[in-house]
Design a protein around this motif. Structure first.
Motif, PDB file in Angstrom:
ATOM      1  N   LYS A  21       0.789  -0.909   0.060  1.00  0.00           N
ATOM      2  CA  LYS A  21       0.240   0.551  -0.234  1.00  0.00           C
ATOM      3  C   LYS A  21       0.536   1.423  -0.416  1.00  0.00           C
ATOM      4  O   LYS A  21       2.215   1.095   0.276  1.00  0.00           O
ATOM      5  N   SER A  22       0.302   2.446  -0.292  1.00  0.00           N
ATOM      6  CA  SER A  22       0.742   3.828  -0.451  1.00  0.00           C
ATOM      7  C   SER A  22       1.125   3.756   0.726  1.00  0.00           C
ATOM      8  O   SER A  22       0.483   3.741   2.091  1.00  0.00           O
ATOM      9  N   VAL A  23       1.819   5.176   1.188  1.00  0.00           N
ATOM     10  CA  VAL A  23       2.051   5.465   3.052  1.00  0.00           C
ATOM     11  C   VAL A  23       2.345   7.127   2.341  1.00  0.00           C
ATOM     12  O   VAL A  23       2.945   7.692   1.780  1.00  0.00           O
ATOM     13  N   ARG A  24       1.454   7.848   3.556  1.00  0.00           N
ATOM     14  CA  ARG A  24       2.148   9.874   3.339  1.00  0.00           C
ATOM     15  C   ARG A  24       2.770   9.593   4.570  1.00  0.00           C
ATOM     16  O   ARG A  24       3.710   8.934   4.985  1.00  0.00           O
ATOM     17  N   ILE A  25       3.516  10.767   3.578  1.00  0.00           N
ATOM     18  CA  ILE A  25       4.897  11.509   4.518  1.00  0.00           C
ATOM     19  C   ILE A  25       4.831  12.510   5.003  1.00  0.00           C
ATOM     20  O   ILE A  25       4.174  13.046   3.516  1.00  0.00           O
ATOM     21  N   GLN A  26       4.680  13.595   5.866  1.00  0.00           N
ATOM     22  CA  GLN A  26       5.410  15.048   6.124  1.00  0.00           C
ATOM     23  C   GLN A  26       6.702  15.140   6.886  1.00  0.00           C
ATOM     24  O   GLN A  26       7.401  14.087   7.530  1.00  0.00           O
ATOM     25  N   SER A  27       7.966  16.172   5.686  1.00  0.00           N
ATOM     26  CA  SER A  27       8.769  16.183   6.669  1.00  0.00           C
ATOM     27  C   SER A  27       9.217  18.133   6.493  1.00  0.00           C
ATOM     28  O   SER A  27       8.501  18.243   4.898  1.00  0.00           O
ATOM     29  N   ARG A  28      10.469  18.470   7.263  1.00  0.00           N
ATOM     30  CA  ARG A  28      10.930  19.534   6.752  1.00  0.00           C
ATOM     31  C   ARG A  28      12.345  19.073   6.238  1.00  0.00           C
ATOM     32  O   ARG A  28      13.235  18.607   7.245  1.00  0.00           O
ATOM     33  N   ALA A  29      12.564  18.805   5.163  1.00  0.00           N
ATOM     34  CA  ALA A  29      14.650  18.073   5.183  1.00  0.00           C
ATOM     35  C   ALA A  29      14.959  19.382   4.299  1.00  0.00           C
ATOM     36  O   ALA A  29      14.591  19.963   3.655  1.00  0.00           O
ATOM     37  N   LYS A  30      16.164  19.147   4.358  1.00  0.00           N
ATOM     38  CA  LYS A  30      17.647  19.869   3.366  1.00  0.00           C
ATOM     39  C   LYS A  30      17.609  18.839   2.993  1.00  0.00           C
ATOM     40  O   LYS A  30      18.638  18.381   2.461  1.00  0.00           O
ATOM     41  N   PHE A  31      17.749  19.682   1.181  1.00  0.00           N
ATOM     42  CA  PHE A  31      18.384  19.242   0.116  1.00  0.00           C
ATOM     43  C   PHE A  31      19.273  19.621  -0.408  1.00  0.00           C
ATOM     44  O   PHE A  31      19.250  20.773  -0.549  1.00  0.00           O
ATOM     45  N   GLY A  32      20.593  19.181  -0.943  1.00  0.00           N
ATOM     46  CA  GLY A  32      21.458  19.522  -2.174  1.00  0.00           C
ATOM     47  C   GLY A  32      21.072  18.590  -3.533  1.00  0.00           C
ATOM     48  O   GLY A  32      20.988  17.498  -3.554  1.00  0.00           O
ATOM     49  N   TYR A  33      21.760  19.756  -4.307  1.00  0.00           N
ATOM     50  CA  TYR A  33      21.377  19.201  -6.107  1.00  0.00           C
ATOM     51  C   TYR A  33      22.636  19.014  -7.208  1.00  0.00           C
ATOM     52  O   TYR A  33      23.756  19.655  -6.382  1.00  0.00           O
ATOM     53  N   GLY A  34      22.275  18.562  -7.491  1.00  0.00           N
ATOM     54  CA  GLY A  34      23.759  18.325  -8.829  1.00  0.00           C
ATOM     55  C   GLY A  34      23.105  18.169  -9.904  1.00  0.00           C
ATOM     56  O   GLY A  34      21.498  17.827 -10.051  1.00  0.00           O
ATOM     57  N   LEU A  80      19.997  14.142   0.298  1.00  0.00           N
ATOM     58  CA  LEU A  80      19.235  13.852   1.781  1.00  0.00           C
ATOM     59  C   LEU A  80      20.470  14.892   2.741  1.00  0.00           C
ATOM     60  O   LEU A  80      21.051  14.015   2.487  1.00  0.00           O
ATOM     61  N   ALA A  81      20.502  15.870   2.349  1.00  0.00           N
ATOM     62  CA  ALA A  81      21.170  16.823   3.747  1.00  0.00           C
ATOM     63  C   ALA A  81      20.947  16.790   5.091  1.00  0.00           C
ATOM     64  O   ALA A  81      21.785  16.101   6.434  1.00  0.00           O
ATOM     65  N   ASP A  82      19.906  16.891   5.758  1.00  0.00           N
ATOM     66  CA  ASP A  82      19.681  17.218   7.105  1.00  0.00           C
ATOM     67  C   ASP A  82      17.793  16.812   6.969  1.00  0.00           C
ATOM     68  O   ASP A  82      17.467  16.846   6.149  1.00  0.00           O
ATOM     69  N   LEU A  83      17.612  16.331   8.353  1.00  0.00           N
ATOM     70  CA  LEU A  83      16.318  16.700   8.379  1.00  0.00           C
ATOM     71  C   LEU A  83      15.877  17.197   9.608  1.00  0.00           C
ATOM     72  O   LEU A  83      16.664  16.607  10.990  1.00  0.00           O
ATOM     73  N   ASP A  84      14.568  17.893   9.691  1.00  0.00           N
ATOM     74  CA  ASP A  84      14.193  18.451  10.866  1.00  0.00           C
ATOM     75  C   ASP A  84      12.777  16.979  11.458  1.00  0.00           C
ATOM     76  O   ASP A  84      13.001  17.490  12.772  1.00  0.00           O
TER      77      ASP A  84
END
Length: 208
Positions: free
Chosen positions: A118-131, A197-201
């Motif tokens: 089944k699917s799962v719902r996520i809620q987050s505040r996350a810091k991402f780096g991009y390349g 993924l650099a960090d998670l609040d």
């Protein structure tokens, strides 16, 4: 604890909480006192012990519990005897979390099995780096994003497998792959964007 390890623990901790929250109020009932919580965790440690001598087994379990909570063995004795009823908030929170995570293993296994596929719902505040894999460039600074997404079963199911095996690294890989392939690159529209993924609040999961 390094940022990477902190990320990993927050992912699996969020999943464990989602499983616990899926239980009925009666099933979620846990010890209320410090003594009761410490006793429940001691029994859990004794089940894991390979020591055959009863006295040595209990002593080893108390030592393991102290390490698990990040306290001295003397503190564990005081919790178990009821002499220390109000530990510092950090330890009280740790007791709550450890009791919640280790309780009702059979019921939680059933919840996880039902969640697979089944699917799962996520809620987050996350810091991402991009390349960009085509140009070899990357952003100088990571950026915080508020995330509210539904992971399809193709990502959610292996994530539950990672939880069952306690595989923090695999859980992070799966979540990062989803963010890169489905959220940032929108299923291939922007296929050269790489995500780190650099960090998670925080990371909250809701079993649908």
């Amino acid at each position: 604890m390094t940022t990477e390890n902190n990320n990993r623990h927050r992912i699996l901790d969020g999943m464990r909480k989602a499983v616990h929250d899926k239980l009925t109020p009666k099933q979620r009932d846990l010890p209320k006192t410090t003594k009761g919580k410490a006793g429940a965790l001691l029994r859990d440690e004794m089940k894991r012990s390979t020591e055959t001598d009863p006295k040595k087994r209990e002593a080893a379990a108390k030592k393991s519990l102290a390490a698990r909570l990040g306290v001295k063995v003397d503190s564990v004795y005081r919790y178990l005897s009821g002499k220390r009823k109000n530990p510092p908030k950090e330890i009280a929170d740790k007791l709550d979390k450890e009791v919640r995570d280790s309780a009702k293993p059979g019921l939680k296994k059933k919840v996880i099995n039902e969640a697979k596929g089944k699917s799962v719902r996520i809620q987050s505040r996350a810091k991402f780096g991009y390349g960009n894999s085509a140009t070899g460039t990357s952003t100088p600074d990571s950026r915080w994003r508020n995330i509210a997404q539904t992971l399809p079963a193709s990502y959610a199911t292996p994530l539950w497998d990672a939880l069952e095996h306690g595989d923090d690294a695999r859980a992070q890989e799966i979540l990062q792959a989803f963010m890169q392939n489905e959220y940032i690159n929108e299923g291939g529209k922007h296929g050269n964007v790489d995500v780190e993924l650099a960090d998670l609040d925080y990371m909250d999961f809701t079993i649908e």
